[in-house]
Write a protein that holds these residues in place. Sequence first.
Motif, mmCIF file in Angstrom:
data_model
loop_
_atom_site.group_PDB
_atom_site.id
_atom_site.type_symbol
_atom_site.label_atom_id
_atom_site.label_comp_id
_atom_site.label_asym_id
_atom_site.label_seq_id
_atom_site.Cartn_x
_atom_site.Cartn_y
_atom_site.Cartn_z
ATOM 1 N N PHE A 52 0.798 -1.223 0.000
ATOM 2 C CA PHE A 52 0.000 0.000 0.000
ATOM 3 C C PHE A 52 0.835 1.281 0.000
ATOM 4 O O PHE A 52 0.291 2.357 -0.218
ATOM 5 N N GLU A 53 2.114 1.186 0.265
ATOM 6 C CA GLU A 53 2.927 2.408 0.347
ATOM 7 C C GLU A 53 2.967 3.146 -0.983
ATOM 8 O O GLU A 53 2.851 4.379 -1.024
ATOM 9 N N PHE A 54 3.113 2.452 -2.062
ATOM 10 C CA PHE A 54 3.159 3.063 -3.395
ATOM 11 C C PHE A 54 1.980 2.562 -4.251
ATOM 12 O O PHE A 54 2.134 2.247 -5.430
ATOM 13 N N ARG A 55 0.840 2.483 -3.619
ATOM 14 C CA ARG A 55 -0.320 1.913 -4.322
ATOM 15 C C ARG A 55 -0.754 2.775 -5.493
ATOM 16 O O ARG A 55 -1.148 2.268 -6.538
ATOM 17 N N THR A 56 -0.662 4.092 -5.328
ATOM 18 C CA THR A 56 -1.076 4.982 -6.425
ATOM 19 C C THR A 56 -0.174 4.831 -7.639
ATOM 20 O O THR A 56 -0.595 5.083 -8.770
ATOM 21 N N ASP A 57 1.061 4.452 -7.412
ATOM 22 C CA ASP A 57 1.987 4.230 -8.529
ATOM 23 C C ASP A 57 1.956 2.786 -9.021
ATOM 24 O O ASP A 57 2.781 2.415 -9.876
ATOM 25 N N VAL A 114 19.892 -1.665 4.014
ATOM 26 C CA VAL A 114 18.553 -2.131 3.606
ATOM 27 C C VAL A 114 18.423 -1.950 2.108
ATOM 28 O O VAL A 114 18.580 -0.833 1.588
ATOM 29 N N LEU A 115 18.125 -3.064 1.439
ATOM 30 C CA LEU A 115 17.922 -3.048 -0.008
ATOM 31 C C LEU A 115 16.433 -2.863 -0.272
ATOM 32 O O LEU A 115 15.615 -3.699 0.139
ATOM 33 N N THR A 116 16.053 -1.768 -0.940
ATOM 34 C CA THR A 116 14.649 -1.466 -1.257
ATOM 35 C C THR A 116 14.411 -1.734 -2.733
ATOM 36 O O THR A 116 15.114 -1.189 -3.581
ATOM 37 N N VAL A 117 13.408 -2.561 -3.008
ATOM 38 C CA VAL A 117 13.058 -2.922 -4.380
ATOM 39 C C VAL A 117 11.591 -2.558 -4.606
ATOM 40 O O VAL A 117 10.707 -3.041 -3.872
ATOM 41 N N LEU A 118 11.339 -1.679 -5.579
ATOM 42 C CA LEU A 118 9.973 -1.332 -5.961
ATOM 43 C C LEU A 118 9.591 -2.189 -7.168
ATOM 44 O O LEU A 118 10.217 -2.084 -8.229
ATOM 45 N N VAL A 119 8.561 -3.006 -6.984
ATOM 46 C CA VAL A 119 8.172 -4.001 -7.992
ATOM 47 C C VAL A 119 6.821 -3.605 -8.588
ATOM 48 O O VAL A 119 5.889 -3.228 -7.845
ATOM 49 N N PRO A 120 6.657 -3.669 -9.925
ATOM 50 C CA PRO A 120 5.316 -3.442 -10.505
ATOM 51 C C PRO A 120 4.311 -4.463 -9.965
ATOM 52 O O PRO A 120 4.643 -5.641 -9.773
ATOM 53 N N ARG A 121 3.116 -4.010 -9.705
ATOM 54 C CA ARG A 121 2.094 -4.877 -9.089
ATOM 55 C C ARG A 121 1.762 -6.072 -9.973
ATOM 56 O O ARG A 121 1.347 -7.132 -9.473
#
Length: 465
Positions: free
Chosen positions: A150-155, A168-175
């Motif tokens: 939900f943190e980047f739900r709009t994106d 900390v390794l942060t990975v933003l994954v397409p839904r």
Amino acid sequence: MDRPLNIFTSHNSRPWAKLHWLDPAHLEKFMPRTLMARATLTIIVPIILVQVISTYVFYDNHWKVVSRRMAADLAADIATIQAVIENYPSPEQRAWMIENASQTMGLDVTLQFGSMLTGPTVMNGESDLADPLPEALWQALHRPFTVDLFEFRTDRLVSIRVQSEGGVLTVLVPRRRVLNNNTYVFVLWMTGSSMLLFGVATAYLRSQVRTVRRLAQAADSFGKGREGPDFPAEGAFEVRQAARAFNIMRDRIQRQMTQRTDMLAGVSHDLRTPLTRMKLQLSMMSTTSAEDIAALYEDLGEMERMLEAYLAFARGDGAEEAAPTDPAELLEKVVHRFRREGADIALEIANVSGPLAIKAIAFERCLGNIIGNATRYGKHVRVSASHTGPYFLVLVDDNGPGIPEAQREEAFKAFHRLEPSRNPMTGGVGLGMTIARDIVRGMGGEITLNKSPDGGLRVTIRIPL
């Protein structure tokens, strides 16, 4: 020698005793009333069963398998990225890995040096790993991590953070790489196909049930004495067969009624002829005293009244056809006739609008018999008429002695007289109420007897509109 076990010795020993709810008599309590509703139910129930079974199979097999595969592929990519970053710590190599992950894997990777994962959402192997994605990440990484949908739900992104050696390794994954969109497609396809099937089936069933409904209306109209054309034999084979049987039955009944009417007309003519001759001979007698001639005339008049009553009972409503008739005008006509004879009758007509499809002559005879009985046994008669619900209602009340409840049904029996004497001038011939009930039932109505508020008898006539 042991006897074989008989499972039919008692009701409780039957293996199907607990399935008594499958008995048709028991299921009838829960079934819809109309044929259309029952036919629709036979379509809806299989559709729902197919939906439930298909959904179960889909979620139990396809959805779980696809979700696990997608989670395993994503976990493998993240594990590869983490391994490269940890094994090749130079800034150039890390930048190359991050850029390559963005271009080839569609992942947005960042590394926060010196950070630590904390909080209740951190999964470290001791948490619940029932979901496919956390389970796959733990098996591939064996390190603490978090998954935030939900943190980047709009994106339309899912945030995955992994605790590595340097931070900390942060990975933003397409839904689309996390969530299986086939679920929504499957639900829409199942719902759309079911609605289409239900709509087509409902339209087809409506056309079939419409024929059955018209057959029921034709039978109801014929039972009320309303003439109509032959019912067209159309629809399913069973419906066409029922339509042909109905037409044959109606023709047979009408033919029998015509033959009976013709026979009674001949009998009436043959019986009236000798009575007419007897009257003529009486008028030509000169030696007989006037008192004797008057007595003979009275006997002949009584014979004519009895003959008319018998013929009216046997003839019924004859070949008269139902036609639009003003019931209020007909009531006023009958009441006015009895008022001319000196009867005390009060007439109340309320909420009566428009003509009613009835057999006017027969209904006038029915009203005459009932009101005549009321004036014979009561000094004051009250007649009221109204449209009540789906019926035309007529109430005839008198203040006479009434009829005991145990004898009210006997009043409708042919040739049965509740008045103890056999004098036709006081008790009639016992056919008035019988004829009245036959006429009312011939128009689809009903006639009942009850105690009147005026102290005597209340006759209630209900004619369907």
